[in-house]
Scaffold this motif. Structure first.
Motif, PDB file in Angstrom:
ATOM      1  N   GLY A 187     -29.757   9.657  -7.301  1.00 15.90           N
ATOM      2  CA  GLY A 187     -28.886   8.690  -7.955  1.00 15.90           C
ATOM      3  C   GLY A 187     -28.039   7.929  -6.954  1.00 15.90           C
ATOM      4  N   ALA A 188     -27.675   6.692  -7.289  1.00 18.91           N
ATOM      5  CA  ALA A 188     -26.899   5.850  -6.383  1.00 18.91           C
ATOM      6  C   ALA A 188     -25.410   6.172  -6.466  1.00 18.91           C
ATOM      7  CB  ALA A 188     -27.133   4.376  -6.712  1.00 18.91           C
ATOM      8  N   GLU A 189     -24.688   5.737  -5.444  1.00 16.91           N
ATOM      9  CA  GLU A 189     -23.228   5.880  -5.438  1.00 16.91           C
ATOM     10  C   GLU A 189     -22.602   5.008  -6.520  1.00 16.91           C
ATOM     11  OE1 GLU A 189     -22.381   4.486  -1.546  1.00 16.91           O
ATOM     12  OE2 GLU A 189     -22.647   6.451  -0.593  1.00 16.91           O
ATOM     13  N   GLY A 190     -21.448   5.448  -7.016  1.00 20.66           N
ATOM     14  CA  GLY A 190     -20.647   4.571  -7.856  1.00 20.66           C
ATOM     15  C   GLY A 190     -19.936   3.541  -6.992  1.00 20.66           C
ATOM     16  N   GLN A 191     -19.499   2.462  -7.605  1.00 18.76           N
ATOM     17  CA  GLN A 191     -18.761   1.447  -6.855  1.00 18.76           C
ATOM     18  C   GLN A 191     -17.372   1.956  -6.503  1.00 18.76           C
ATOM     19  OE1 GLN A 191     -18.444  -2.421  -8.582  1.00 18.76           O
ATOM     20  NE2 GLN A 191     -20.600  -2.919  -8.297  1.00 18.76           N
ATOM     21  N   VAL A 192     -16.889   1.552  -5.331  1.00 16.00           N
ATOM     22  CA  VAL A 192     -15.509   1.862  -4.964  1.00 16.00           C
ATOM     23  C   VAL A 192     -14.559   0.979  -5.764  1.00 16.00           C
ATOM     24  CG1 VAL A 192     -16.083   2.630  -2.634  1.00 16.00           C
ATOM     25  CG2 VAL A 192     -15.580   0.212  -3.049  1.00 16.00           C
ATOM     26  N   GLY A 193     -13.312   1.406  -5.851  1.00 15.13           N
ATOM     27  CA  GLY A 193     -12.319   0.640  -6.571  1.00 15.13           C
ATOM     28  C   GLY A 193     -11.731  -0.479  -5.722  1.00 15.13           C
ATOM     29  N   LYS A 194     -11.058  -1.402  -6.399  1.00 15.81           N
ATOM     30  CA  LYS A 194     -10.381  -2.511  -5.732  1.00 15.81           C
ATOM     31  C   LYS A 194      -9.028  -2.730  -6.386  1.00 15.81           C
ATOM     32  CE  LYS A 194     -14.678  -5.061  -4.733  1.00 15.81           C
ATOM     33  NZ  LYS A 194     -15.391  -6.355  -4.944  1.00 15.81           N
ATOM     34  N   MET A 195      -8.081  -3.233  -5.608  1.00 20.12           N
ATOM     35  CA  MET A 195      -6.772  -3.605  -6.132  1.00 20.12           C
ATOM     36  C   MET A 195      -6.302  -4.842  -5.369  1.00 20.12           C
ATOM     37  SD  MET A 195      -3.282  -1.358  -6.606  1.00 20.12           S
ATOM     38  CE  MET A 195      -3.131  -0.908  -4.885  1.00 20.12           C
ATOM     39  N   TYR A 196      -5.910  -5.871  -6.114  1.00 15.85           N
ATOM     40  CA  TYR A 196      -5.513  -7.107  -5.452  1.00 15.85           C
ATOM     41  C   TYR A 196      -4.648  -7.954  -6.373  1.00 15.85           C
ATOM     42  CZ  TYR A 196      -9.572  -8.782  -8.125  1.00 15.85           C
ATOM     43  OH  TYR A 196     -10.470  -9.053  -9.138  1.00 15.85           O
ATOM     44  N   GLN A 197      -4.038  -8.990  -5.791  1.00 15.40           N
ATOM     45  CA  GLN A 197      -3.247  -9.950  -6.561  1.00 15.40           C
ATOM     46  C   GLN A 197      -4.159 -11.122  -6.928  1.00 15.40           C
ATOM     47  OE1 GLN A 197       0.296 -10.870  -4.271  1.00 15.40           O
ATOM     48  NE2 GLN A 197       0.565  -8.695  -3.754  1.00 15.40           N
ATOM     49  N   ARG A 198      -4.231 -11.415  -8.217  1.00 13.48           N
ATOM     50  CA  ARG A 198      -5.225 -12.375  -8.692  1.00 13.48           C
ATOM     51  C   ARG A 198      -4.986 -13.788  -8.159  1.00 13.48           C
ATOM     52  NH1 ARG A 198      -6.398 -13.073 -15.052  1.00 13.48           N
ATOM     53  NH2 ARG A 198      -4.249 -13.859 -15.005  1.00 13.48           N
ATOM     54  N   GLY A 199      -3.741 -14.219  -8.105  1.00 12.83           N
ATOM     55  CA  GLY A 199      -3.458 -15.595  -7.705  1.00 12.83           C
ATOM     56  C   GLY A 199      -3.857 -15.896  -6.281  1.00 12.83           C
ATOM     57  N   THR A 200      -3.463 -15.016  -5.357  1.00 13.81           N
ATOM     58  CA  THR A 200      -3.725 -15.241  -3.934  1.00 13.81           C
ATOM     59  C   THR A 200      -4.937 -14.486  -3.427  1.00 13.81           C
ATOM     60  OG1 THR A 200      -2.266 -13.410  -3.300  1.00 13.81           O
ATOM     61  CG2 THR A 200      -1.273 -15.596  -3.514  1.00 13.81           C
ATOM     62  N   GLY A 201      -5.407 -13.513  -4.193  1.00  9.38           N
ATOM     63  CA  GLY A 201      -6.508 -12.684  -3.732  1.00  9.38           C
ATOM     64  C   GLY A 201      -6.093 -11.653  -2.709  1.00  9.38           C
ATOM     65  N   THR A 202      -4.782 -11.492  -2.508  1.00 16.52           N
ATOM     66  CA  THR A 202      -4.276 -10.547  -1.510  1.00 16.52           C
ATOM     67  C   THR A 202      -4.693  -9.123  -1.857  1.00 16.52           C
ATOM     68  OG1 THR A 202      -2.360 -11.958  -1.118  1.00 16.52           O
ATOM     69  CG2 THR A 202      -2.208  -9.660  -0.372  1.00 16.52           C
ATOM     70  N   GLY A 203      -5.403  -8.463  -0.940  1.00 18.15           N
ATOM     71  CA  GLY A 203      -5.794  -7.086  -1.155  1.00 18.15           C
ATOM     72  C   GLY A 203      -4.626  -6.139  -0.987  1.00 18.15           C
ATOM     73  N   MET A 204      -4.703  -4.999  -1.671  1.00 23.64           N
ATOM     74  CA  MET A 204      -3.610  -4.036  -1.634  1.00 23.64           C
ATOM     75  C   MET A 204      -4.136  -2.659  -1.254  1.00 23.64           C
ATOM     76  SD  MET A 204      -1.523  -5.393  -5.002  1.00 23.64           S
ATOM     77  CE  MET A 204       0.011  -4.560  -4.571  1.00 23.64           C
ATOM     78  N   LYS A 205      -3.266  -1.835  -0.720  1.00 22.11           N
ATOM     79  CA  LYS A 205      -3.644  -0.509  -0.222  1.00 22.11           C
ATOM     80  C   LYS A 205      -3.833   0.468  -1.387  1.00 22.11           C
ATOM     81  CE  LYS A 205       0.084   0.061   2.029  1.00 22.11           C
ATOM     82  NZ  LYS A 205       1.141   0.696   2.855  1.00 22.11           N
ATOM     83  N   PRO A 206      -4.682   1.487  -1.196  1.00 23.49           N
ATOM     84  CA  PRO A 206      -4.877   2.463  -2.263  1.00 23.49           C
ATOM     85  C   PRO A 206      -3.656   3.340  -2.533  1.00 23.49           C
ATOM     86  CG  PRO A 206      -6.167   3.054  -0.315  1.00 23.49           C
ATOM     87  CD  PRO A 206      -5.606   1.697  -0.067  1.00 23.49           C
ATOM     88  N   LYS A 207      -2.799   3.502  -1.531  1.00 24.29           N
ATOM     89  CA  LYS A 207      -1.646   4.382  -1.709  1.00 24.29           C
ATOM     90  C   LYS A 207      -0.400   3.737  -1.118  1.00 24.29           C
ATOM     91  CE  LYS A 207      -4.389   8.635  -1.679  1.00 24.29           C
ATOM     92  NZ  LYS A 207      -5.702   8.015  -1.395  1.00 24.29           N
ATOM     93  N   GLY A 208       0.727   3.955  -1.787  1.00 22.89           N
ATOM     94  CA  GLY A 208       1.999   3.443  -1.303  1.00 22.89           C
ATOM     95  C   GLY A 208       2.609   2.428  -2.258  1.00 22.89           C
ATOM     96  N   ARG A 209       3.942   2.271  -2.173  1.00 24.22           N
ATOM     97  CA  ARG A 209       4.630   1.274  -3.000  1.00 24.22           C
ATOM     98  C   ARG A 209       4.441  -0.108  -2.394  1.00 24.22           C
ATOM     99  NH1 ARG A 209      10.847   2.034  -4.390  1.00 24.22           N
ATOM    100  NH2 ARG A 209       9.969   3.863  -5.424  1.00 24.22           N
ATOM    101  N   GLN A 210       4.060  -1.058  -3.270  1.00 26.28           N
ATOM    102  CA  GLN A 210       3.785  -2.418  -2.825  1.00 26.28           C
ATOM    103  C   GLN A 210       4.312  -3.396  -3.870  1.00 26.28           C
ATOM    104  OE1 GLN A 210      -0.578  -2.339  -1.287  1.00 26.28           O
ATOM    105  NE2 GLN A 210      -0.268  -0.487  -2.484  1.00 26.28           N
TER     106      GLN A 210
END
Length: 577
Positions: free
Chosen positions: A482-505
């Motif tokens: 079986g294949a891997e599941g997709q990794v998660g993503k977190m970002y700000q929609r307007g700017t596309g700025t990516g965010m870290k998996p852990k920590g206050r942002q």
């Protein structure tokens, strides 16, 4: 009470079943009276009854393995501080010490002695996750436990029926949501009181002066049933390892499982050392989830109690991230601890054969905050301050014979909190909450899909997320091709700025937060999945048309029906290659 005749055995079994119903009513009382959405809506709690020696006799079905199994150990610590013979009617005891409770300060454990005719006969214990304990707030940024909030040692919550008002004043003065937190303490005491009343009613109905004979029956039979299943396994030593994201660097979890006549030993020697951030795991929480991983496959029909837990022994080297000593920061201990069942299942695969693929495992439960000083350098203005914990998750791994479960919390078992509830208690708007297409790993049995959530501040103000996520770098692995599941993503929609998996942002004013949660790994070769099932997945939105062709070799026509000829050709071509 004799236990030799068949009638005696039936009588004991009836009382055992009744005891299970008592603790389930205890848990339901906690849910009905809880103030925090994490308990009331998500079910992040535990409830159980113990004998006066601190042995768990029964647990409620409602609740999480981390709370229940860690609480099973914590009652012994209460008895060390307050021996049973010193307890009085109306006493209630409490702690949120991570090393004496369930692993972090956000969980309060309350223990109440039960008296019948002036004699102590049992103890009821319960745990719930509260919305705030002060300090930095719920998150992984702390460097020592002292930063993470107020720490209540084992002490009286009530003494002979009178609440400890000094303690409640201290709690109220140190948390951001004093009404909710104090209300949850009362709900914990109330649910234990409900259990105590129902137990005394049961004892009178069955003319019992003590539950000790019943307790011995429960523990002896549960231990024997668990050992019987373990002895049917192939004895030996089995190893497995998993690499996960961590905070600032990857973490390796290494497990060695020994199966023998007297039980199963799981040792995590070789696991990464403690982190300098708040993702460390106290040993009781490690033991709770590792033993649960074993119980998922071995002895699943045996009720969870001191007897069935005893043959599964879990150890980890002190100073490793799975046996973090005081004063390590531990607020986000679940981000690591909830990965352990998947690691244990990897060992068990070598013993029993097919086991589920890896899933998201770590909860994606964002802690969202707004208020002065919580949103970086931005001005929060007069917007409504808030602190709310949203319980959500990605997909589970595919199972032997079944697809994975979508947007379902394994191993914790907590429920997703309804959008309407979150929007009621905090100034938030959830613009989208839907399954994440193609996130589940391809396989004969598809991994469960994650979900996509889009969130903004209802008043247009800045806000902050305290994230404690994993599987954003290292995906859940499939099994048997079986294949891997997709990794998660977190970002700000307007700017596309990516965010870290852990920590206050911080999320700037007017910006929108997007969470794309991971999917579970697949089980078995994708081309063995019937084409009709793939077509149904496309219609349901779980799989895209492009992925159906790419990953499964299934070609669909303009009406989303299977193009049999093209599919056969595509699959034959792939087999030849």
């Amino acid at each position: 009470m004799t236990r030799n005749s068949a009638l005696d055995q039936i009588h004991l079994q009836i009382m055992w079943n009744r005891l299970l119903s008592v603790v389930e009513e205890q848990a339901q009382a906690l849910i009905r009276t809880a103030f925090s959405t994490s308990v009331r809506e998500a079910g992040d709690l535990s409830a159980g009854v113990f004998d006066t020696r601190g042995r768990m006799l029964a647990q409620a079905v409602t609740g999480t393995p981390g709370h229940v199994n860690a609480m099973a150990a914590s009652v012994g610590f209460f008895l060390e501080r307050f021996p049973a013979e010193t307890m009085k009617e109306g006493d209630v005891f409490v702690t949120n010490d991570p090393w004496l409770g369930t692993g972090h300060l956000h969980d309060f454990t309350v223990v109440t002695p039960t008296f019948k005719d002036g004699k102590i006969v049992a103890l009821f214990a319960s745990t719930s996750h509260v919305v705030d304990v002060g300090g930095r707030g719920f998150g992984a940024d702390g460097r020592q436990v002292y930063e993470e909030g107020i720490n209540i040692p084992i002490m009286h919550l009530a003494h002979a029926g009178t609440m400890n008002e000094s303690l409640l004043q201290i709690v109220r003065a140190n948390v951001r949501e004093p009404v909710q937190v104090e209300g949850d303490l009362y709900s914990l005491a109330a649910c234990n009181e409900t259990g105590s009343r129902r137990l005394v009613d049961m004892m009178r109905e069955f003319s019992l002066d003590s539950i000790d004979p019943l307790g011995e029956h429960i523990i002896e039979h549960s231990r024997a049933a668990m050992l019987e299943e373990i002895r049917a396994l192939k004895a030996g030593t089995y190893k497995n390892a998993m690499r996960i994201d961590g905070y600032d660097k990857p973490i390796d979890i290494v497990a060695t499982m020994k199966v023998g006549e007297d039980g199963i030993d799981v040792d995590f020697d070789g696991t990464s050392p403690v982190s300098t951030y708040g993702i460390n795991v106290p040993l009781t929480y490690t033991q709770a989830y590792a033993s649960f991983g074993v119980r998922c496959m071995i002895g699943g029909k045996v009720p969870n109690n001191a007897g069935s837990l005893e043959p599964v022994r879990v150890t980890a080297t002190e100073g490793s991230i799975l046996n973090a000593p005081h004063p390590c920061a531990v607020a986000a201990r679940h981000a690591i601890g909830q990965m352990l069942p998947d690691v244990v299942l990897g060992c068990l695969e070598q013993v029993i054969g097919d086991v589920p693929a890896e899933g998201t495992s770590c909860l994606w439960n964002p802690m969202l905050l707004g208020g002065h000083g919580l949103v970086g350098d931005a001005d929060y203005g007069k917007a409504t301050p808030f602190a709310v914990n949203l319980f959500h998750t990605g997909g589970t791994g595919a199972r032997p014979g079944k697809d994975g479960l979508s947007a379902t919390a394994f191993p914790s078992g907590v429920r997703n909190t309804p959008v309407e509830i979150n929007e009621t208690v905090a100034p938030l708007i959830v613009w989208k909450k839907e399954y994440r297409t193609d996130s589940g790993g391809a396989g004969r049995y598809r991994g469960g899909t994650g979900q996509v959530m889009v969130i903004s501040h209802a008043e247009g103000a800045p806000f902050a997320i305290s994230s404690m996520f994993d599987r954003m770098i290292h995906p859940p692995r499939g099994r048997k091709g079986g294949a891997e599941g997709q990794v998660g993503k977190m970002y700000q929609r307007g700017t596309g700025t990516g965010m870290k998996p852990k920590g206050r942002q911080p999320i700037p004013a007017g910006e929108t937060l997007v969470l794309e949660m991971p999917g579970g790994g697949g089980f078995g070769r994708p081309y063995e999945r019937p084409a009709a099932e793939v077509a149904a997945d496309v219609l349901a939105g779980f799989v895209s048309r492009e992925a159906a062709e790419r990953d499964y070799g299934v070609v669909l026509n303009d009406n989303f029906a299977v193009d049999e000829a093209a599919t056969q050709q595509r699959r034959a071509q792939a087999a030849a290659e």
